[in-house]
Design an enzyme around this catalytic site. Structure first.
Site: not given
Ligand code: ADP
Ligand code: ADP
Ligand code: MG
Length: 465
Positions: A206, A208, A293, A297
């Protein structure tokens, strides 16, 4: 400290400012530096700073910085026992991490398996759900059936975001406002992801509408994971960060604590090793946050965290990946003051951010207490046209946010990069903006602002008003 590490020589498998940054951390740890360079980078600052330089191939990234075989050969020839991948390029490539380890070298990052799990955005989403971390409403895993996906999109409600599982750097994201658009864009997005990232997996979230981008820095050593608080990166153009701060001035201590705990729980759930960032969207109005996510790294904006925590994250990740224990507990990690980073790109903000490779001249760097400039520049340096346009990052620290903004403005007045336009005028203008000063921003604030303020962004490093 270095004497305790089982490694002596590190190959830097990257270029630009991050190669210079890794060089500094490696030298501080007493390591010898072998720098991998493409034929276009033999004259780079990273090459000049290195103990040894290995040419790995032609300018095109696919033939050099993305060429595993050439990088491993350079590591072998240079006698390296560790490889630092920087960011971008092969830094989140599980196959590369495996290949480095299979060659008997230390990969400065998590294991290939962890990258497979957390570097793949759809897989990471599922892992977050398992770890009890809230995610944006959307699909479970990658989309395999378009009709099913369309039903789900209608259920979460338009507009929805179609994301490439393997995407990154703001690429591989589409927004569909209706079922018709979704039917058109979803297959397109999948095909594009296949050709851009070699993986056609897509999933939906969705949208935001009014969110802040807030992320948490973590560092793990297989046994323990600690966090180094949060950063806010809501000022974005094309979903790429241009200005980053630590800590976020938009969350209270309760939300901060919950965000940091969620990030640590998630990293612990995969026994995370190395430096990583857990990214969230924070909805001002509801006070809710959602995982988007994990970047497995070091990130471009890591210096703002280093400035408020007084730590060296790059040295930290090298140490833990070489097998040293974290050596610090959560209680020992404190933060102080406020830091801001701006990304200086060889682009002309007065001209649609057109990239502008050229020859550098008249370089003057800002200096002073609380001012840091991580860069790849020297007078006479010809910026190659083959890569990302990031030249460097100006980072400032001050006791509070208002003073940090003032310091940023002042530092920008002394920064001079001649020979080509840079994004510096944008940051002077942003520092003057009432919304930025009040931190009344969100991820979609900057783009409309750029449209209305285009005329204040002049070419030569200074705004007109
Ligand atoms: P950060 O939060 O560190 O800025 P980004 O996702 O913006 O992270 O990526 C950092 C760098 O890596 C950028 O230069 C970006 O272009 C590059 N990058 C990130 N992911 C990818 C990818 N999947 N393919 C190519 N380049 C990438
Ligand atoms: P990348 O891998 O390219 O960094 P992210 O998933 O981290 O992609 O998203 C990049 C940016 O896109 C976010 O910082 C945010 O501005 C925007 N974004 C991502 N997901 C959403 C969402 N569900 N709703 C609104 N904006 C989003
Ligand atoms: Mg991201």
């Amino acid at each position: 400290m270095a004497g305790t590490l089982p490694i002596k020589t590190i190959l830097i498998a990257n270029r630009g400012e991050i190669a210079c940054r890794v060089n500094r951390a490696a030298k501080e740890l007493g390591l010898k530096v072998v720098q991998a360079v493409s034929e276009a980078d033999t004259d780079s600052l990273a090459a000049r700073l290195a103990d040894e330089v290995k040419v790995i191939g032609p300018p095109q990234a696919a033939k050099s910085y993305l060429n595993t075989e050439a990088l491993l050969a350079a590591a072998k020839e240079g006698g390296a026992d560790a490889v630092h991948p920087g960011y971008g390029f092969l830094s989140e490539n599980a196959g590369f991490a495996d290949a480095v380890e299979d060659a008997g070298l230390v990969f400065v990052g998590p294991s290939g398996d962890t990258i497979r799990l957390m570097g793949d955005k759809a897989a990471a989403r599922e892992q977050a759900q398992k770890a009890g971390v809230p995610t944006v409403p959307g699909s479970d895993g990658v989309i395999t059936d378009m009709d099913e996906a369309e039903r789900l999109a209608a259920e979460v409600g338009y507009p929805v975001m179609i994301k490439a599982s393997a995407g990154g750097g703001g690429r591989g994201i589409r927004v569909a406002g209706s079922a018709e658009e979704f039917r058109k864009l979803a297959p397109q997005a999948s095909n594009e992801a296949k050709s851009a990232f070699g993986d056609g997996g897509i999933y939906i979230e969705k949208v935001i509408e009014r969110a802040r981008h807030i992320e948490v820095q973590v560092l793990g050593d297989d046994a323990e994971v600690v966090h180094f608080f949060d950063r806010e990166c809501s000022l974005q153009r094309r979903r790429q960060k241009v200005w980053e701060e630590a800590p976020s001035a938009a969350v209270d201590e309760d939300v901060r604590e919950r965000l940091c705990r969620a990030a640590v729980e998630l990293a612990k759930s995969v026994r995370y090793r190395g430096a990583g960032t857990v990214e969230f969207l924070f909805d001002d109005e509801t006070g809710e946050f959602y995982f988007i996510e994990m970047n497995t790294r070091i990130q471009v904006e890591h210096p703002v965290t280093e400035m408020i925590c007084g730590t060296d994250l790059v040295a930290g990740m090298i140490r833990v990946c070489a097998g040293a224990p974290l050596g610090i507990t959560q209680e020992e990690i404190a933060r102080e003051g406020h830091a801001i980073e701006v990304r200086l790109n060889a682009e002309d903000p007065a001209n649609g951010f057109m990239p502008f490779p050229g020859v550098m001249s008249g370089l003057k760097l800002p200096e002073g207490e609380g001012i840091r400039f991580d860069h790849m520049l020297y007078d006479g340096y010809a910026i190659p046209p083959f890569y990302d346009s990031l030249l460097g990052k100006l980072i400032v620290w001050a006791p509070d946010r208002a003073q940090a903004i003032a310091k940023l403005k002042q530092a920008l007045t002394t920064l001079e990069i001649g020979g080509l336009p840079t994004t510096a005028p944008l940051f002077t203008a942003l520092a003057d903006s009432a919304d930025v000063q009040a931190n009344d921003v969100h991820t979609r604030w900057l783009e409309p602002w750029l449209e209305t303020n285009a005329d204040t962004l002049t070419k030569q490093g200074e705004t007109t008003t």
